[in-house]
Design a protein around this motif. Structure first.
Motif, mmCIF file in Angstrom:
data_model
loop_
_atom_site.group_PDB
_atom_site.id
_atom_site.type_symbol
_atom_site.label_atom_id
_atom_site.label_comp_id
_atom_site.label_asym_id
_atom_site.label_seq_id
_atom_site.Cartn_x
_atom_site.Cartn_y
_atom_site.Cartn_z
ATOM 1 N N HIS A 1 35.669 30.836 41.811
ATOM 2 C CA HIS A 1 35.926 29.432 41.506
ATOM 3 C C HIS A 1 35.185 29.032 40.236
ATOM 4 O O HIS A 1 33.957 29.178 40.169
ATOM 5 C CB HIS A 1 35.474 28.543 42.665
ATOM 6 N N PRO B 1 44.025 25.189 43.391
ATOM 7 C CA PRO B 1 43.941 25.912 44.672
ATOM 8 C C PRO B 1 45.252 25.794 45.452
ATOM 9 O O PRO B 1 45.613 26.702 46.200
ATOM 10 C CB PRO B 1 42.798 25.210 45.409
ATOM 11 N N GLU B 2 45.972 24.698 45.265
ATOM 12 C CA GLU B 2 47.202 24.477 46.041
ATOM 13 C C GLU B 2 48.351 25.371 45.557
ATOM 14 O O GLU B 2 49.102 25.909 46.367
ATOM 15 C CB GLU B 2 47.654 23.014 45.949
ATOM 16 N N ARG C 1 48.059 28.118 43.645
ATOM 17 C CA ARG C 1 47.572 29.428 43.212
ATOM 18 C C ARG C 1 48.493 30.575 43.657
ATOM 19 O O ARG C 1 48.941 31.372 42.834
ATOM 20 C CB ARG C 1 46.170 29.642 43.784
ATOM 21 N N LEU C 2 48.823 30.619 44.944
ATOM 22 C CA LEU C 2 49.620 31.746 45.436
ATOM 23 C C LEU C 2 51.039 31.722 44.879
ATOM 24 O O LEU C 2 51.627 32.765 44.609
ATOM 25 C CB LEU C 2 49.661 31.757 46.964
ATOM 26 N N SER D 1 55.622 28.915 50.491
ATOM 27 C CA SER D 1 54.678 29.468 49.513
ATOM 28 C C SER D 1 54.843 30.971 49.370
ATOM 29 O O SER D 1 54.176 31.600 48.577
ATOM 30 C CB SER D 1 53.257 29.170 49.956
ATOM 31 N N THR E 1 45.412 37.717 46.387
ATOM 32 C CA THR E 1 46.314 37.154 45.381
ATOM 33 C C THR E 1 47.716 36.966 45.987
ATOM 34 O O THR E 1 48.611 36.445 45.338
ATOM 35 C CB THR E 1 46.427 38.053 44.126
ATOM 36 N N MET E 2 47.890 37.434 47.231
ATOM 37 C CA MET E 2 49.203 37.328 47.883
ATOM 38 C C MET E 2 49.140 36.549 49.191
ATOM 39 O O MET E 2 50.168 36.137 49.716
ATOM 40 C CB MET E 2 49.754 38.736 48.166
ATOM 41 N N GLN E 3 47.943 36.408 49.735
ATOM 42 C CA GLN E 3 47.771 35.756 51.036
ATOM 43 C C GLN E 3 46.579 34.815 50.953
ATOM 44 O O GLN E 3 45.583 35.137 50.272
ATOM 45 C CB GLN E 3 47.405 36.820 52.084
ATOM 46 N N ARG E 4 46.647 33.701 51.660
ATOM 47 C CA ARG E 4 45.483 32.825 51.724
ATOM 48 C C ARG E 4 44.403 33.482 52.573
ATOM 49 O O ARG E 4 44.721 34.157 53.557
ATOM 50 C CB ARG E 4 45.860 31.478 52.333
ATOM 51 N N GLU F 1 33.459 34.319 47.369
ATOM 52 C CA GLU F 1 34.045 34.784 46.102
ATOM 53 C C GLU F 1 33.986 36.300 46.060
ATOM 54 O O GLU F 1 33.050 36.905 46.557
ATOM 55 C CB GLU F 1 33.267 34.184 44.931
#
Lengths: 307, 267
Positions: free
Chosen positions: A60, A75-76, A78-79, B17, B109-112, B266
């Motif tokens: 971040h 953040p919303e 991002r994917l 998404s 980068t593909m999943q929350r 992170e």
């Protein structure tokens, strides 16, 4: 940042990351044009990986903003944005107990891609040999794992690839192979590739554009051609009597048996040689010289040590 | 190479998404564990437990003894040894496949992060639910084979809920440790420690026993034993559901805090 968004693949403004009192990336303004290989060059610990992770939302930012493919990253979203980005960060991720195909099957499913994508990318990275496909990834060489990592990043032919030190740990032939692959990507798929490295020669051989980062700050950014042009130019002159020639050419500097004079155009160079000849000084050698890329880099980063 | 930027998103399996739905995501977790033989490990542990019970019920039966409660008294003791370890093995293996392969940077980068956390949580809980269900079924079979009275359905339900709740606490704790420390050593040590203390805590006063999560297999049991001379009697008591509430609260706290920490972590 969005004025010419269609031409820009990645843009950051004042991107900053601090851990406590330590700032690892400071006010970074990065601009990556579309359809190029952008070399992100800097010594170890300069902030390359942190910057790339911030672009992916894995770290971040403390301050600043980034846009990817013209979309400001939040953040919303991002994917959603990252569905158009292939990544290889630090070292290739893989499931060592599965085969290459089984690994890619997981990426394929997460990205919602057709099965044919797996065959396509395995072919591109040359992991489509049946004997290779039977092997568990845990038995792969580092080069093969890197190629698998690139294959996973290439799934769906994303318009943007972020590759962090993709040649790390490879032998010379592996480096050559990966470099050739990266260079081909913009032509093959119109992909923009951001590739980070601490190796100057790597970036010089594969990038069209370069950003040089040192101690978290972008110290130079532009095309490779303009980076080369950024260096000093001079003439190196060797004569039959360097001392007399130095007197005749005011401002010449003696350096290791040679005279260094300011670079001039062809007409002026002709006048110099004629002038020296009139004074009975024979010209043994006259060469145009320019600062090496390494010298330019060291000058820009203020580093004395070789990378 | 086909059309560029191919995006044949499967509407049936992916949300707006692009994230996977629940069942495909659980299926994906199953495929990640291919060649890991996790089910075999679970069945192996179950087999050891049931061999022990079979020895008690079938090999040394007492004449005219038909009280099914012998099984419901014995099994929590065995569970305290085997199930915390199995729960930690399941959960840490589930997380270890990502850690060992350095997959988190790619996956996230593909999943929350939250979705990944809860899918793993559900997967481990689901596998333990299957183990406890299988164990419960075999218990009823053993009761029949050993000539004992049939275990009442209500008792089976209480047993299932109690056992599953303790297993889920163990998987949650192991998952929290696996994902937040990125070391599989910590959850395995916890698993072994829970097994060890779970068994021996039963010899301590109840005030001490309450502090050991794996002792809740026995604490939640509805059967106790009374020994008078050479006579051993199995007695029923009401289900101490207050312990269940405490355990569920602890599980929720561990899981929610760990999920929050994982989301903020992170890489």
């Amino acid at each position: 940042m969005a004025s010419n968004a269609s031409e820009i693949a990645v843009a950051t403004r004042c991107l900053t990351k601090s851990y406590g009192d330590e700032t690892v990336v400071s006010n970074l303004d990065m601009t990556v044009p579309r359809g190029v290989v952008y070399g992100f060059l800097g010594p170890n610990g300069a902030g390359k990986s942190t910057t790339m992770k911030m672009l992916l939302g894995l770290v971040h930012p403390t301050d600043g903003q980034a846009s990817v493919l013209g979309v400001p990253m939040t953040p919303e979203n991002r994917l959603t944005v990252l569905r158009s980005v292939g990544t290889l960060i630090e070292s290739p991720g893989c499931y060592p107990h599965l085969t290459a195909r089984e690994n890619l099957e997981i990426t394929r499913e997460l990205r919602g891609l057709p099965v044919s994508e797996i065959d396509d990318v395995l072919h591109v990275v040359r992991l489509d040999d049946p004997s290779v496909q039977r092997k568990k990834v845990g038995h792969f060489s580092l080069g093969m794992k890197q190629r698998l990592g690139i294959a996973a990043a290439l799934m769906g032919k994303p318009p943007l690839l972020l590759l962090d030190e993709p040649t790390n740990g490879l032998d010379p032939s592996g480096i050559h192979e990966i470099r050739a692959l990266i260079k081909r990507l913009p032509q093959m798929f119109g992909t923009t590739v951001v590739v980070s490295s601490h190796l100057l020669s790597e970036i010089d051989q594969m990038a069209d554009h370069v950003g040089i980062i040192n101690k978290g700050r972008m110290v130079w950014q532009g095309s490779m051609a303009s980076l080369h042009a950024h260096g000093k130019h001079w003439f190196a002159l060797r004569t039959t009597d360097n001392a007399l020639a130095a007197q005749a050419l005011g401002g010449a500097v003696t350096d290791d048996g040679e005279l260094r004079i300011k670079a001039v155009d062809d007409a002026a160079a002709g006048q110099i040689t004629l002038g020296l000849a009139r004074q009975g000084i024979g010209i043994v050698r006259l060469e145009s010289r320019e600062e090496s890329l390494e010298d330019i880099f060291l000058h820009l980063t203020g580093m004395e040590a070789t990378l | 190479m086909g059309e560029r930027h191919a995006r044949t998103t499967k509407a049936a399996t992916q949300g707006v998404s692009g994230e996977l739905g629940l069942l495909p995501a659980l299926g994906l977790e199953t495929r990640k564990l291919r060649h890991k033989h996790l089910l075999l490990v679970a069945i192996g542990m179950l087999a050891m437990q049931l061999l022990w019970l079979a020895y008690v019920v079938l090999v040394h039966p007492s004449d005219g003894f038909t009280d099914y409660r012998i099984l419901l008294f014995q099994i929590p003791l065995l569970n305290a040894v085997f199930l915390p370890l199995l729960s930690c093995v399941v959960s840490s293996t589930e997380c270890d496949v990502e850690t060992r392969g350095n997959m988190f940077k790619s996956l996230l980068t593909m999943q929350r992060a939250g979705a990944l956390f809860w899918i793993k949580w559900l997967f481990s809980a689901g596998l333990m639910a299957a183990v406890v269900t299988l164990q419960t079924v075999v218990l009823t079979i053993l009761a029949g084979a050993g000539g004992l009275d049939a275990i009442p359905a209500g008792e089976l339900v209480v047993y299932w809920v109690s056992t599953f709740a303790v297993c889920v606490f163990c998987t949650s704790l192991a998952q929290a440790l696996s994902l937040l420390t990125r070391s599989q050593f910590a959850p395995m040590v916890v698993g072994v420690a829970l097994s060890f203390f779970g068994l021996f805590s039963m010899y301590f006063p109840e005030s001490v026993t309450r502090l050991v999560p794996s002792a809740y297999f026995a604490l939640l049991s509805t059967v106790e034993v009374s020994v008078q001379g050479k006579t051993v009697m199995y007695l029923s008591h009401p289900w101490p559901w207050g312990y269940l509430v405490a355990l569920l609260a602890a599980t929720a706290a561990v899981s929610v805090l760990a999920a929050h920490a994982f989301k903020r972590k992170e890489l």
